[in-house]
Motif scaffolding. Structure first.
Motif, PDB file in Angstrom:
ATOM      1  N   ASN A 159      71.384   9.373  48.191  1.00 20.01           N
ATOM      2  CA  ASN A 159      72.936  10.065  47.837  1.00 20.01           C
ATOM      3  C   ASN A 159      72.764  10.398  46.301  1.00 20.01           C
ATOM      4  O   ASN A 159      73.358  11.652  45.916  1.00 20.01           O
ATOM      5  N   ILE A 160      72.282   9.690  45.514  1.00 18.84           N
ATOM      6  CA  ILE A 160      72.094   9.852  44.266  1.00 18.84           C
ATOM      7  C   ILE A 160      71.312  11.260  44.006  1.00 18.84           C
ATOM      8  O   ILE A 160      71.503  12.222  43.087  1.00 18.84           O
ATOM      9  N   LYS A 161      70.149  11.407  44.667  1.00 20.75           N
ATOM     10  CA  LYS A 161      69.312  12.655  44.692  1.00 20.75           C
ATOM     11  C   LYS A 161      70.155  13.997  45.161  1.00 20.75           C
ATOM     12  O   LYS A 161      69.998  15.045  44.632  1.00 20.75           O
ATOM     13  N   LEU A 162      70.937  13.730  46.271  1.00 21.32           N
ATOM     14  CA  LEU A 162      71.656  14.794  46.838  1.00 21.32           C
ATOM     15  C   LEU A 162      72.940  15.171  45.917  1.00 21.32           C
ATOM     16  O   LEU A 162      72.886  16.520  45.630  1.00 21.32           O
ATOM     17  N   GLN A 163      73.516  14.467  45.218  1.00 25.76           N
ATOM     18  CA  GLN A 163      74.298  14.780  44.330  1.00 25.76           C
ATOM     19  C   GLN A 163      73.658  15.410  43.052  1.00 25.76           C
ATOM     20  O   GLN A 163      74.591  16.338  42.414  1.00 25.76           O
ATOM     21  N   GLU A 164      72.724  14.987  42.500  1.00 26.20           N
ATOM     22  CA  GLU A 164      71.835  15.782  41.583  1.00 26.20           C
ATOM     23  C   GLU A 164      71.773  17.183  42.057  1.00 26.20           C
ATOM     24  O   GLU A 164      71.834  18.098  41.018  1.00 26.20           O
ATOM     25  N   LEU A 165      71.137  17.296  43.143  1.00 32.35           N
ATOM     26  CA  LEU A 165      71.031  18.617  44.018  1.00 32.35           C
ATOM     27  C   LEU A 165      72.202  19.480  43.698  1.00 32.35           C
ATOM     28  O   LEU A 165      72.069  20.770  43.034  1.00 32.35           O
ATOM     29  N   LYS A 166      73.190  18.948  43.987  1.00 37.08           N
ATOM     30  CA  LYS A 166      74.473  19.759  44.161  1.00 37.08           C
ATOM     31  C   LYS A 166      74.897  20.044  42.738  1.00 37.08           C
ATOM     32  O   LYS A 166      75.336  21.138  42.466  1.00 37.08           O
ATOM     33  N   ARG A 167      74.698  19.141  41.671  1.00 35.67           N
ATOM     34  CA  ARG A 167      75.139  19.287  40.375  1.00 35.67           C
ATOM     35  C   ARG A 167      74.279  20.350  39.754  1.00 35.67           C
ATOM     36  O   ARG A 167      74.745  21.505  39.020  1.00 35.67           O
ATOM     37  N   VAL A 168      72.897  20.364  39.898  1.00 36.68           N
ATOM     38  CA  VAL A 168      72.158  21.170  39.343  1.00 36.68           C
ATOM     39  C   VAL A 168      72.216  22.712  39.841  1.00 36.68           C
ATOM     40  O   VAL A 168      72.220  23.750  39.058  1.00 36.68           O
ATOM     41  N   TYR A 169      72.288  22.779  41.141  1.00 35.82           N
ATOM     42  CA  TYR A 169      72.480  24.198  41.866  1.00 35.82           C
ATOM     43  C   TYR A 169      73.828  24.669  41.522  1.00 35.82           C
ATOM     44  O   TYR A 169      73.877  25.988  41.874  1.00 35.82           O
ATOM     45  N   ASN A 170      74.815  24.076  41.730  1.00 33.25           N
ATOM     46  CA  ASN A 170      76.275  24.442  41.418  1.00 33.25           C
ATOM     47  C   ASN A 170      76.401  25.250  40.126  1.00 33.25           C
ATOM     48  O   ASN A 170      76.680  26.145  40.160  1.00 33.25           O
ATOM     49  N   LYS A 171      75.658  24.468  39.044  1.00 29.98           N
ATOM     50  CA  LYS A 171      75.480  25.066  37.725  1.00 29.98           C
ATOM     51  C   LYS A 171      74.770  26.427  37.733  1.00 29.98           C
ATOM     52  O   LYS A 171      75.252  27.447  37.036  1.00 29.98           O
ATOM     53  N   ARG A 172      73.568  26.415  38.298  1.00 24.25           N
ATOM     54  CA  ARG A 172      72.871  27.661  38.503  1.00 24.25           C
ATOM     55  C   ARG A 172      73.297  28.829  39.178  1.00 24.25           C
ATOM     56  O   ARG A 172      73.171  29.990  38.806  1.00 24.25           O
ATOM     57  N   TYR A 173      73.894  28.652  40.493  1.00 27.19           N
ATOM     58  CA  TYR A 173      74.177  29.537  41.371  1.00 27.19           C
ATOM     59  C   TYR A 173      75.775  29.601  41.669  1.00 27.19           C
ATOM     60  O   TYR A 173      76.352  30.491  42.401  1.00 27.19           O
ATOM     61  N   GLY A 174      76.644  28.693  40.918  1.00 32.48           N
ATOM     62  CA  GLY A 174      77.979  28.802  41.442  1.00 32.48           C
ATOM     63  C   GLY A 174      78.269  27.898  42.491  1.00 32.48           C
ATOM     64  O   GLY A 174      79.410  26.993  42.730  1.00 32.48           O
ATOM     65  N   ASN A 175      77.483  27.597  43.595  1.00 28.54           N
ATOM     66  CA  ASN A 175      77.412  26.883  44.725  1.00 28.54           C
ATOM     67  C   ASN A 175      75.997  26.550  45.120  1.00 28.54           C
ATOM     68  O   ASN A 175      75.241  27.508  45.472  1.00 28.54           O
ATOM     69  N   PHE A 176      75.596  25.291  45.351  1.00 30.78           N
ATOM     70  CA  PHE A 176      74.436  24.976  45.826  1.00 30.78           C
ATOM     71  C   PHE A 176      74.028  25.446  47.174  1.00 30.78           C
ATOM     72  O   PHE A 176      72.881  25.669  47.488  1.00 30.78           O
TER      73      PHE A 176
END
Length: 234
Positions: A204-221
């Motif tokens: 879950n920690i890794k998944l939340q990081e993925l979402k945070r990182v790629y929401n920032k880069r693309y607007g939506n992971f």
């Protein structure tokens, strides 16, 4: 050709296992220098370290470190090798390079996985026992050659401790740029399951990081979620 590729094992506390992996790759690929980046291991260090991090940068940071080293070396490609793989067949780096060079639209080529590897979410990476090179929507970086110009074309990988989403992003960018990702069934590796890093909490920690990182880069992971269309390559 040998100077065009930077071959590197990303290691953390691999010890004897990494020593064995290094010796096999070196024996199979005379003339290709195999580098080892130790990601600040507190114990069980490999005997063949060529580059050393003072602070652990995580898997994602380690991948970015390997790419940076490859660029500093002046290479066009990086052969990235995780230390938690066990080759079941010989890994011929020169032959994998030839496939990349012959198919200039291929931006990643990866070894296939054994059926008993723990990557259950990557069933298309399982070896199909036919010796083919297959197009896939995305592939784990475990044992892969990457085209560095292609990685730089979308700004490189974002900062991420886990590196989750890096393979998704390659797949997404390959799709929109009409590039190809290949699994070679000529080469087979086993990925060793690390139970302590597969707990639901860690997941879950890794998944939340993925979402945070790629929401920032693309607007939506969800933008980079893989396309599930398969094909083949000769």
């Amino acid at each position: 050709m040998k100077n065009e590729i930077f071959c590197i094992i990303l290691d953390y506390c691999g010890g004897v296992r990494t020593n064995i992996l290094y010796k096999k790759l070196t024996k199979w690929n005379p003339g290709f220098k195999i580098h080892v980046l130790d990601n600040a291991s507190p114990e069980n260090k490999c005997d063949f370290i060529t580059h050393q991090n003072k602070i652990n940068s995580g898997v994602g940071g380690g991948i970015r470190d390997c790419i940076k080293l490859a660029r500093e070396y002046g290479s066009k490609y990086v052969m990235f090798i995780a230390n938690d793989i066990v080759p079941v067949t010989k890994i011929d780096i020169g032959h994998l390079m030839e496939i990349m060079e012959f198919n200039d639209d291929v931006v990643q080529i990866s070894a296939s996985l054994t059926k008993n590897s723990d990557k259950k979410y990557y069933p298309w990476m399982t070896n199909m026992d036919n010796g083919d090179n297959r197009l896939v929507h995305h592939a784990d970086l475990l044992c892969s050659i990457l085209d560095l110009d292609f990685i730089e074309s979308f700004g490189g990988f974002p900062e991420s401790k886990s590196g989750w989403g890096y393979d998704w992003e390659i797949g997404y960018q390959a799709k929109i740029k009409n590039k190809k990702i290949v699994i070679s069934d000529l080469y087979r590796i086993k990925h060793v399951n690390d139970i302590k890093n597969n707990s639901s909490e860690t997941w879950n920690i890794k998944l939340q990081e993925l979402k945070r990182v790629y929401n920032k880069r693309y607007g939506n992971f969800n933008v980079i979620k893989p396309f599930f269309d398969l094909d083949s390559i000769s």
